[in-house]
Scaffold this motif. Sequence first.
Motif, PDB file in Angstrom:
ATOM      1  N   ALA A 191       2.973  11.224  -5.237  1.00 20.28           N
ATOM      2  CA  ALA A 191       3.482  12.011  -6.486  1.00 20.28           C
ATOM      3  C   ALA A 191       2.906  12.401  -7.654  1.00 20.28           C
ATOM      4  O   ALA A 191       3.221  13.686  -8.154  1.00 20.28           O
ATOM      5  CB  ALA A 191       4.946  10.656  -6.787  1.00 20.28           C
ATOM      6  N   GLY A 192       1.997  11.658  -8.103  1.00 22.12           N
ATOM      7  CA  GLY A 192       1.087  12.126  -9.307  1.00 22.12           C
ATOM      8  C   GLY A 192       0.286  13.247  -8.715  1.00 22.12           C
ATOM      9  O   GLY A 192       0.453  14.276  -9.720  1.00 22.12           O
ATOM     10  N   ILE A 193      -0.421  13.317  -7.745  1.00 19.68           N
ATOM     11  CA  ILE A 193      -1.068  14.418  -7.367  1.00 19.68           C
ATOM     12  C   ILE A 193      -0.420  15.632  -7.081  1.00 19.68           C
ATOM     13  O   ILE A 193      -0.594  16.898  -7.485  1.00 19.68           O
ATOM     14  CB  ILE A 193      -1.910  14.183  -6.151  1.00 19.68           C
ATOM     15  CG1 ILE A 193      -2.877  12.852  -6.337  1.00 19.68           C
ATOM     16  CG2 ILE A 193      -2.827  15.603  -5.774  1.00 19.68           C
ATOM     17  CD1 ILE A 193      -4.130  13.520  -7.422  1.00 19.68           C
ATOM     18  N   SER A 194       0.976  15.480  -6.408  1.00 16.09           N
ATOM     19  CA  SER A 194       1.957  16.522  -6.275  1.00 16.09           C
ATOM     20  C   SER A 194       2.581  17.198  -7.471  1.00 16.09           C
ATOM     21  O   SER A 194       2.333  18.416  -7.737  1.00 16.09           O
ATOM     22  CB  SER A 194       3.091  16.149  -5.446  1.00 16.09           C
ATOM     23  OG  SER A 194       4.006  17.104  -5.271  1.00 16.09           O
ATOM     24  N   GLU A 195       2.367  16.210  -8.676  1.00 15.55           N
ATOM     25  CA  GLU A 195       2.924  16.919  -9.983  1.00 15.55           C
ATOM     26  C   GLU A 195       1.765  17.696 -10.626  1.00 15.55           C
ATOM     27  O   GLU A 195       2.020  18.929 -11.075  1.00 15.55           O
ATOM     28  CB  GLU A 195       3.373  15.587 -10.706  1.00 15.55           C
ATOM     29  CG  GLU A 195       3.620  16.086 -12.327  1.00 15.55           C
ATOM     30  CD  GLU A 195       3.860  14.783 -12.898  1.00 15.55           C
ATOM     31  OE1 GLU A 195       4.002  14.775 -14.495  1.00 15.55           O
ATOM     32  OE2 GLU A 195       4.213  13.630 -12.305  1.00 15.55           O
TER      33      GLU A 195
ATOM     34  N   VAL B 115       0.757  -1.092  -0.174  1.00 15.99           N
ATOM     35  CA  VAL B 115       0.118   0.095   0.140  1.00 15.99           C
ATOM     36  C   VAL B 115       0.991   1.175  -0.128  1.00 15.99           C
ATOM     37  O   VAL B 115       0.587   2.180  -0.636  1.00 15.99           O
ATOM     38  CB  VAL B 115      -0.939   0.168   1.368  1.00 15.99           C
ATOM     39  CG1 VAL B 115      -2.002   1.186   1.175  1.00 15.99           C
ATOM     40  CG2 VAL B 115      -1.818  -1.151   1.209  1.00 15.99           C
ATOM     41  N   ASP B 116       2.162   1.240   0.542  1.00 15.94           N
ATOM     42  CA  ASP B 116       2.846   2.242   0.423  1.00 15.94           C
ATOM     43  C   ASP B 116       3.254   2.880  -0.638  1.00 15.94           C
ATOM     44  O   ASP B 116       3.580   4.088  -0.953  1.00 15.94           O
ATOM     45  CB  ASP B 116       4.208   1.845   1.733  1.00 15.94           C
ATOM     46  CG  ASP B 116       3.759   1.894   2.984  1.00 15.94           C
ATOM     47  OD1 ASP B 116       2.886   2.450   3.366  1.00 15.94           O
ATOM     48  OD2 ASP B 116       4.529   1.417   3.805  1.00 15.94           O
ATOM     49  N   VAL B 117       3.635   1.892  -1.413  1.00 19.83           N
ATOM     50  CA  VAL B 117       4.327   2.054  -2.944  1.00 19.83           C
ATOM     51  C   VAL B 117       2.910   2.812  -3.611  1.00 19.83           C
ATOM     52  O   VAL B 117       3.159   3.642  -4.334  1.00 19.83           O
ATOM     53  CB  VAL B 117       4.646   0.751  -3.381  1.00 19.83           C
ATOM     54  CG1 VAL B 117       4.844   1.184  -5.172  1.00 19.83           C
ATOM     55  CG2 VAL B 117       5.752   0.439  -2.903  1.00 19.83           C
ATOM     56  N   ILE B 118       1.689   2.173  -3.447  1.00 21.38           N
ATOM     57  CA  ILE B 118       0.533   2.694  -4.229  1.00 21.38           C
ATOM     58  C   ILE B 118       0.229   4.200  -3.627  1.00 21.38           C
ATOM     59  O   ILE B 118       0.057   4.928  -4.557  1.00 21.38           O
ATOM     60  CB  ILE B 118      -0.632   1.864  -4.159  1.00 21.38           C
ATOM     61  CG1 ILE B 118      -0.270   0.563  -4.745  1.00 21.38           C
ATOM     62  CG2 ILE B 118      -1.855   2.412  -4.747  1.00 21.38           C
ATOM     63  CD1 ILE B 118      -1.392  -0.758  -4.274  1.00 21.38           C
ATOM     64  N   THR B 119       0.352   4.459  -2.371  1.00 21.51           N
ATOM     65  CA  THR B 119       0.042   5.699  -2.028  1.00 21.51           C
ATOM     66  C   THR B 119       1.118   6.519  -2.153  1.00 21.51           C
ATOM     67  O   THR B 119       0.904   7.715  -2.775  1.00 21.51           O
ATOM     68  CB  THR B 119       0.172   5.591  -0.366  1.00 21.51           C
ATOM     69  OG1 THR B 119      -0.998   4.718  -0.009  1.00 21.51           O
ATOM     70  CG2 THR B 119      -0.378   7.008   0.197  1.00 21.51           C
TER      71      THR B 119
ATOM     72  N   ALA C 184      11.356  17.691  -5.495  1.00 21.98           N
ATOM     73  CA  ALA C 184      11.526  16.709  -6.649  1.00 21.98           C
ATOM     74  C   ALA C 184      11.617  15.482  -6.143  1.00 21.98           C
ATOM     75  O   ALA C 184      12.349  14.901  -6.133  1.00 21.98           O
ATOM     76  CB  ALA C 184      12.400  17.227  -7.563  1.00 21.98           C
ATOM     77  N   ASP C 185      10.292  14.981  -5.881  1.00 24.65           N
ATOM     78  CA  ASP C 185      10.332  13.599  -5.065  1.00 24.65           C
ATOM     79  C   ASP C 185      10.574  12.556  -6.422  1.00 24.65           C
ATOM     80  O   ASP C 185       9.343  12.648  -7.154  1.00 24.65           O
ATOM     81  CB  ASP C 185       9.064  13.506  -4.196  1.00 24.65           C
ATOM     82  CG  ASP C 185       9.308  12.183  -3.662  1.00 24.65           C
ATOM     83  OD1 ASP C 185      10.298  11.498  -3.659  1.00 24.65           O
ATOM     84  OD2 ASP C 185       8.177  11.673  -3.152  1.00 24.65           O
ATOM     85  N   ILE C 186      11.291  11.950  -6.592  1.00 21.09           N
ATOM     86  CA  ILE C 186      11.435  11.096  -7.899  1.00 21.09           C
ATOM     87  C   ILE C 186      11.072   9.711  -7.331  1.00 21.09           C
ATOM     88  O   ILE C 186      11.761   9.052  -6.323  1.00 21.09           O
ATOM     89  CB  ILE C 186      12.899  11.066  -8.260  1.00 21.09           C
ATOM     90  CG1 ILE C 186      13.327  12.350  -8.601  1.00 21.09           C
ATOM     91  CG2 ILE C 186      13.046  10.258  -9.565  1.00 21.09           C
ATOM     92  CD1 ILE C 186      12.300  13.341  -9.780  1.00 21.09           C
TER      93      ILE C 186
END
Length: 594
Positions: free
Chosen positions: A339-343, A330-334, A407-409
Amino acid sequence: MISFLVSSMASADLQNDLRCSICLNLYTDPVMLRCGHNFCRGCIDQVLNTQEESGVYSCPVCREEFPQRPSLQRNITLGNVAERLRSTQPHQEEITGICCTYCIHSPVPAVKSCLLCEASLCDIHLKVHSKSPEHVLTDPSTSLEKRKCSVHKELLKYYCTKDSICICVSCGMVGEHWGHRVEMLDDASEKKKKKLRNVLQKLITKREKIEERVQSVEEHWRKAQEKASGEAERVTVLFTDIRGQLDDLEKRVLSEISRQEEKLSLSLSEVIQKLEIKKNELSRKMRHIEELCNMADPLTVLQDPDTGDLCDPEEGGGDGDTGGHDDVDVDVITGMLHAGISEIMSYLQTISPAKPKAIRPKPPSVRSQPSDPLYSSLSGIEYRGDGVIVRTGSIVGKEGIYGEGPADILLDVNTAGNNLLISNNRKTATWTDVKQNRPETSERFQCYQVMGIRKFLSGRHYWDVKISRSGLWRVGMCYPSIDRRGDQLCIGYNKKSWCLCRVGVNNNVLSVIHASKEIPFPHQISSDRFRICLDYEGGRLSFYELCDPIRHLHTFITTFTEPLHAALYVYNGSVKISGGGAAVRKHHHGENLP
């Protein structure tokens, strides 16, 4: 007498029935529509030509609509009747003005009107009319009584200035206007015309001002409409883009969930299969024990060879095989969602009118000396003629490194080559000689390469990497349209990517590559940490070695035409994304760097 009146009335009704409802004259070449109404051919053609622009045809009388231009059917009988009636009254349709008072049998146009007789005269009756002075002739008029005094029945010749009224001679001599100041009609008319001209000029001036205001308001209205239309188009494009980004994010997250589910299903399926085998073995032993328990012969029970092995104490009831298995991460999915919403939020902040963008320094031309404080302190600046400015081999001064973040990659497993292991937190890529058997898709690289999930459309950002001391590696950025297979899929070896890399496996020499053009550095690597800085609007992509002091390695300056993604290439080693975020201007010692 009664028959005459009836005949006249019938004649009048007949004339009304023979008149076109459009021109109100007797029919000329009458035609009939499908609804039954008749018109002159020329009149109905004009109406249908006007309706042709809207594409809707209808009858002018009953408003019945036709799907296409109606055909016109000639009404021969009606045309003959109208023609005979027109021949019996040759002047009826031609006379539209004032008629002679004395021509009672047929109307004849009048040429003059007599004010004394209060009659209008044609040419013939004018010749025999009295020529005496009291018979005043004027142009034909229907309001002759207004030119005479209502009291004395004399012609109005003077104007009383006190009462502002036209009077006759008797009104001024013996009437109620005796002793008043009077003027000739022509003089009084000229004075009034002069006043009217002044009033007219003022009205013209006012009207011109109003017209100017109307034009100004219309221009403002037009600009407001253009602005509103532009804003509506901009918002439509914005929401289309946001929906597209959300759809892409949803596809990536759902794909990751499906991948994890498939991987978990395969793992658990193997466990279930093993447990089923154990369960069947236990059932067999249980049946054997039950058979022994039901036997009456003690010798047979005691001589059974499997009795000692029926209960295996090491199995412990088989519970140990159900634990320790992977679950949905779940952590990876979250993390992908965040990251997508932040982008998307970063993208919205760059275009929001409520938050004006900072003024970005323009990329210097290849012939001019850069004036940016960061680069003004750099030495060894080299200019290329291909539109890319290269700066190499300098030590960062006190102006330091700048950027905007975070810049969270996170690495995108869907793009990772099958010889790369991606860590659970999506921050590390490690080479392996064991193929991962990931599905072959159009997104996946056919080499030891992976892209980051986040795309950069604007702003200033940085991210750090930590590399292994052994192996080959490349770190940089690329466009999403980079080839995923073929000769130009590796970052640096095409015009859609820029990278920093280790030149050889057994040495610590660095180089930068873009469009297959390699620029080596003379010094060796002194650190295992590097920083990539992006200034999208400024068109700058910089590489730094995070040693003490920080060393500026290289800067590309160009115009970015697509979103940028982080990209890694790893062979016989590993690369870890060790940080990323907002950066401000630092001191050259680097003690505040993340």
